[in-house]
Design a protein around this motif. Structure first.
Motif, PDB file in Angstrom:
ATOM      1  N   ALA A 106       0.825  -1.210   0.000  1.00  0.00           N
ATOM      2  CA  ALA A 106       0.000   0.000   0.000  1.00  0.00           C
ATOM      3  C   ALA A 106       0.857   1.256   0.000  1.00  0.00           C
ATOM      4  O   ALA A 106       0.566   2.223  -0.726  1.00  0.00           O
ATOM      5  N   GLU A 107       1.914   1.252   0.795  1.00  0.00           N
ATOM      6  CA  GLU A 107       2.800   2.417   0.871  1.00  0.00           C
ATOM      7  C   GLU A 107       3.531   2.666  -0.444  1.00  0.00           C
ATOM      8  O   GLU A 107       3.851   3.806  -0.785  1.00  0.00           O
ATOM      9  N   ALA A 108       3.803   1.590  -1.192  1.00  0.00           N
ATOM     10  CA  ALA A 108       4.564   1.709  -2.427  1.00  0.00           C
ATOM     11  C   ALA A 108       3.687   1.945  -3.654  1.00  0.00           C
ATOM     12  O   ALA A 108       4.179   1.975  -4.779  1.00  0.00           O
ATOM     13  N   GLY A 109       2.385   2.111  -3.445  1.00  0.00           N
ATOM     14  CA  GLY A 109       1.494   2.434  -4.554  1.00  0.00           C
ATOM     15  C   GLY A 109       0.772   1.263  -5.165  1.00  0.00           C
ATOM     16  O   GLY A 109       0.087   1.411  -6.182  1.00  0.00           O
ATOM     17  N   GLY A 110       0.887   0.068  -4.557  1.00  0.00           N
ATOM     18  CA  GLY A 110       0.145  -1.078  -5.040  1.00  0.00           C
ATOM     19  C   GLY A 110      -1.237  -1.159  -4.414  1.00  0.00           C
ATOM     20  O   GLY A 110      -1.632  -0.303  -3.622  1.00  0.00           O
ATOM     21  N   THR A 111      -1.966  -2.211  -4.761  1.00  0.00           N
ATOM     22  CA  THR A 111      -3.324  -2.407  -4.256  1.00  0.00           C
ATOM     23  C   THR A 111      -3.406  -3.725  -3.506  1.00  0.00           C
ATOM     24  O   THR A 111      -2.936  -4.756  -4.006  1.00  0.00           O
ATOM     25  N   VAL A 112      -3.999  -3.688  -2.323  1.00  0.00           N
ATOM     26  CA  VAL A 112      -4.253  -4.915  -1.560  1.00  0.00           C
ATOM     27  C   VAL A 112      -5.632  -5.417  -1.971  1.00  0.00           C
ATOM     28  O   VAL A 112      -6.651  -4.880  -1.548  1.00  0.00           O
ATOM     29  N   PHE A 141      -1.648 -15.860   3.696  1.00  0.00           N
ATOM     30  CA  PHE A 141      -1.486 -15.328   2.348  1.00  0.00           C
ATOM     31  C   PHE A 141      -2.158 -13.972   2.223  1.00  0.00           C
ATOM     32  O   PHE A 141      -2.961 -13.551   3.057  1.00  0.00           O
ATOM     33  N   ALA A 142      -1.804 -13.277   1.135  1.00  0.00           N
ATOM     34  CA  ALA A 142      -2.485 -12.045   0.736  1.00  0.00           C
ATOM     35  C   ALA A 142      -2.281 -11.887  -0.760  1.00  0.00           C
ATOM     36  O   ALA A 142      -1.306 -12.409  -1.324  1.00  0.00           O
ATOM     37  N   GLN A 143      -3.203 -11.170  -1.416  1.00  0.00           N
ATOM     38  CA  GLN A 143      -3.109 -10.979  -2.858  1.00  0.00           C
ATOM     39  C   GLN A 143      -3.125  -9.492  -3.191  1.00  0.00           C
ATOM     40  O   GLN A 143      -3.861  -8.718  -2.575  1.00  0.00           O
ATOM     41  N   PHE A 144      -2.319  -9.121  -4.195  1.00  0.00           N
ATOM     42  CA  PHE A 144      -2.087  -7.715  -4.502  1.00  0.00           C
ATOM     43  C   PHE A 144      -2.096  -7.465  -6.011  1.00  0.00           C
ATOM     44  O   PHE A 144      -2.085  -8.390  -6.819  1.00  0.00           O
ATOM     45  N   THR A 145      -2.065  -6.171  -6.349  1.00  0.00           N
ATOM     46  CA  THR A 145      -1.798  -5.716  -7.714  1.00  0.00           C
ATOM     47  C   THR A 145      -0.704  -4.676  -7.633  1.00  0.00           C
ATOM     48  O   THR A 145      -0.779  -3.753  -6.811  1.00  0.00           O
ATOM     49  N   ASP A 146       0.336  -4.835  -8.458  1.00  0.00           N
ATOM     50  CA  ASP A 146       1.427  -3.861  -8.420  1.00  0.00           C
ATOM     51  C   ASP A 146       1.011  -2.565  -9.116  1.00  0.00           C
ATOM     52  O   ASP A 146      -0.053  -2.502  -9.750  1.00  0.00           O
ATOM     53  N   PRO A 147       1.783  -1.497  -9.006  1.00  0.00           N
ATOM     54  CA  PRO A 147       1.372  -0.197  -9.579  1.00  0.00           C
ATOM     55  C   PRO A 147       1.266  -0.185 -11.099  1.00  0.00           C
ATOM     56  O   PRO A 147       0.708   0.756 -11.668  1.00  0.00           O
ATOM     57  N   ALA A 187      10.905   0.101 -15.102  1.00  0.00           N
ATOM     58  CA  ALA A 187      11.630   0.745 -14.004  1.00  0.00           C
ATOM     59  C   ALA A 187      10.743   0.902 -12.776  1.00  0.00           C
ATOM     60  O   ALA A 187      11.171   0.635 -11.646  1.00  0.00           O
ATOM     61  N   LYS A 188       9.501   1.316 -12.986  1.00  0.00           N
ATOM     62  CA  LYS A 188       8.575   1.503 -11.869  1.00  0.00           C
ATOM     63  C   LYS A 188       8.261   0.177 -11.189  1.00  0.00           C
ATOM     64  O   LYS A 188       8.229   0.077  -9.946  1.00  0.00           O
ATOM     65  N   ALA A 189       8.043  -0.852 -11.985  1.00  0.00           N
ATOM     66  CA  ALA A 189       7.732  -2.169 -11.421  1.00  0.00           C
ATOM     67  C   ALA A 189       8.909  -2.717 -10.623  1.00  0.00           C
ATOM     68  O   ALA A 189       8.728  -3.252  -9.524  1.00  0.00           O
ATOM     69  N   LEU A 190      10.109  -2.571 -11.151  1.00  0.00           N
ATOM     70  CA  LEU A 190      11.277  -3.093 -10.446  1.00  0.00           C
ATOM     71  C   LEU A 190      11.496  -2.366  -9.123  1.00  0.00           C
ATOM     72  O   LEU A 190      11.837  -2.996  -8.109  1.00  0.00           O
ATOM     73  N   ARG A 191      11.299  -1.065  -9.118  1.00  0.00           N
ATOM     74  CA  ARG A 191      11.438  -0.322  -7.853  1.00  0.00           C
ATOM     75  C   ARG A 191      10.442  -0.835  -6.818  1.00  0.00           C
ATOM     76  O   ARG A 191      10.768  -0.981  -5.632  1.00  0.00           O
ATOM     77  N   PHE A 192       9.239  -1.105  -7.264  1.00  0.00           N
ATOM     78  CA  PHE A 192       8.194  -1.587  -6.361  1.00  0.00           C
ATOM     79  C   PHE A 192       8.577  -2.928  -5.748  1.00  0.00           C
ATOM     80  O   PHE A 192       8.548  -3.096  -4.518  1.00  0.00           O
ATOM     81  N   TYR A 193       8.951  -3.901  -6.579  1.00  0.00           N
ATOM     82  CA  TYR A 193       9.255  -5.235  -6.065  1.00  0.00           C
ATOM     83  C   TYR A 193      10.559  -5.264  -5.268  1.00  0.00           C
ATOM     84  O   TYR A 193      10.666  -6.016  -4.283  1.00  0.00           O
ATOM     85  N   GLN A 194      11.510  -4.445  -5.652  1.00  0.00           N
ATOM     86  CA  GLN A 194      12.747  -4.389  -4.866  1.00  0.00           C
ATOM     87  C   GLN A 194      12.481  -3.825  -3.477  1.00  0.00           C
ATOM     88  O   GLN A 194      13.106  -4.245  -2.501  1.00  0.00           O
ATOM     89  N   ARG A 195      11.541  -2.902  -3.387  1.00  0.00           N
ATOM     90  CA  ARG A 195      11.182  -2.361  -2.077  1.00  0.00           C
ATOM     91  C   ARG A 195      10.542  -3.441  -1.202  1.00  0.00           C
ATOM     92  O   ARG A 195      10.760  -3.488   0.016  1.00  0.00           O
ATOM     93  N   LEU A 196       9.755  -4.315  -1.816  1.00  0.00           N
ATOM     94  CA  LEU A 196       9.082  -5.367  -1.053  1.00  0.00           C
ATOM     95  C   LEU A 196      10.021  -6.500  -0.663  1.00  0.00           C
ATOM     96  O   LEU A 196       9.994  -6.984   0.473  1.00  0.00           O
ATOM     97  N   PHE A 197      10.830  -6.953  -1.625  1.00  0.00           N
ATOM     98  CA  PHE A 197      11.568  -8.198  -1.444  1.00  0.00           C
ATOM     99  C   PHE A 197      13.090  -8.056  -1.508  1.00  0.00           C
ATOM    100  O   PHE A 197      13.800  -9.035  -1.282  1.00  0.00           O
ATOM    101  N   GLY A 198      13.588  -6.870  -1.850  1.00  0.00           N
ATOM    102  CA  GLY A 198      15.034  -6.692  -1.954  1.00  0.00           C
ATOM    103  C   GLY A 198      15.659  -7.422  -3.124  1.00  0.00           C
ATOM    104  O   GLY A 198      16.863  -7.739  -3.098  1.00  0.00           O
TER     105      GLY A 198
END
Length: 259
Positions: free
Chosen positions: A88-94, A107-113, A149-160
């Motif tokens: 949620a903080e990174a702009g995705g949807t829960v 578990f939880a399910q999301f949509t990336d930005p 670039a936006k997607a990679l920033r999002f997933y790197q923030r979540l999982f490193g």
């Protein structure tokens, strides 16, 4: 490649949302030899695809309004609630908030930005898939996105996740690696690329096969369709993108022997 070590941020589960589980069972049984085992009366129709007695995937009825048949990739997390907050903080949807599955896990399910659906699994009694990287099992997860670039920033923030450029000449492709692991081959589990005109935006599961041409023919005979016919990718192997009778896309990979 994908493994059952299940490091943080690596794929540890996949499931199919289907409008007709009986038909999906017939299709994937014909293509990969899978059998389907119901999760029981309390599972709401959810069950497990087995290959030689081991769980390689799961499937359940479509439960979200206007949801389309599709495969979902789950990534291992140590804390599903913390990951949901980070999404949620990174702009995705829960889309589905963190929930326990009895003692099996959370578990939880999301949509990336950028529009890609995915999920997380925090292991309990069930660590994850019981077989990967063998014929009829998950071997790779690939993200197709309109804003890499936006997607990679999002997933790197979540999982490193760590990234590296593909070694295939002339191919604009990013290889994804877990934060853990010193061997680039063992740490890699998937890739990311731009939008392809025939491939849906989001995560595309890849199943290993012994013969991509034969499997493609089996998909056609079983009522599926060919999205991208088998192509030889240098240093990788033969790859095809296919769809089941309800339109859920997946890929197959006949890997080249590792030197």
């Amino acid at each position: 490649m994908v493994s059952t070590d299940f490091r943080t941020g690596s794929p540890n589960w996949i499931d199919l949302g289907s409008p007709d589980l009986a038909e999906s069972e017939l299709f994937y049984g014909a293509v990969f030899g899978w059998t389907f085992e119901s999760g029981g009366p309390d599972a709401g129709g959810y069950g497990f695809f087995r290959n030689e007695g081991r769980t390689v995937a799961a499937a359940g009825p479509l439960t979200e309004a206007e949801a389309l048949p599709a495969w979902t990739v789950y990534f291992r997390t140590e804390d599903a609630d913390a990951t949901a907050a980070a999404v949620a903080e990174a702009g995705g949807t829960v889309r589905v908030p963190p929930s326990d599955v009895m003692a099996e896990g959370r578990f939880a399910q999301f949509t990336d930005p950028t529009g890609g659906n995915f999920a997380v699994w925090r292991p309990g009694r069930t660590r994850g898939l019981e077989a990967v990287r063998e014929p009829g099992a998950l071997c790779w997860a690939e993200l197709h996105t309109s804003d890499l670039a936006k997607a990679l920033r999002f997933y790197q923030r979540l999982f490193g996740w760590r990234t590296r450029a593909s070694e295939v000449p002339g191919v604009d492709y990013t290889v994804l690696c877990t934060a853990e692991g010193s061997d680039p081959f063992e740490a890699s589990f998937g890739g990311a690329a731009g939008v392809h005109p025939r491939v849906n935006v989001g995560w595309l599961v890849h199943f290993a096969v012994a013969d991509a041409l034969l499997t493609t023919d089996q998909v056609r005979k079983a009522g599926g369709s060919i999205v991208i016919p088998p192509e030889q990718v240098p240093t990788v192997g033969r790859v095809a993108v296919l769809a089941d009778p309800f339109g859920a896309q997946f890929a197959i990979l006949e890997p080249e022997p590792r030197r």
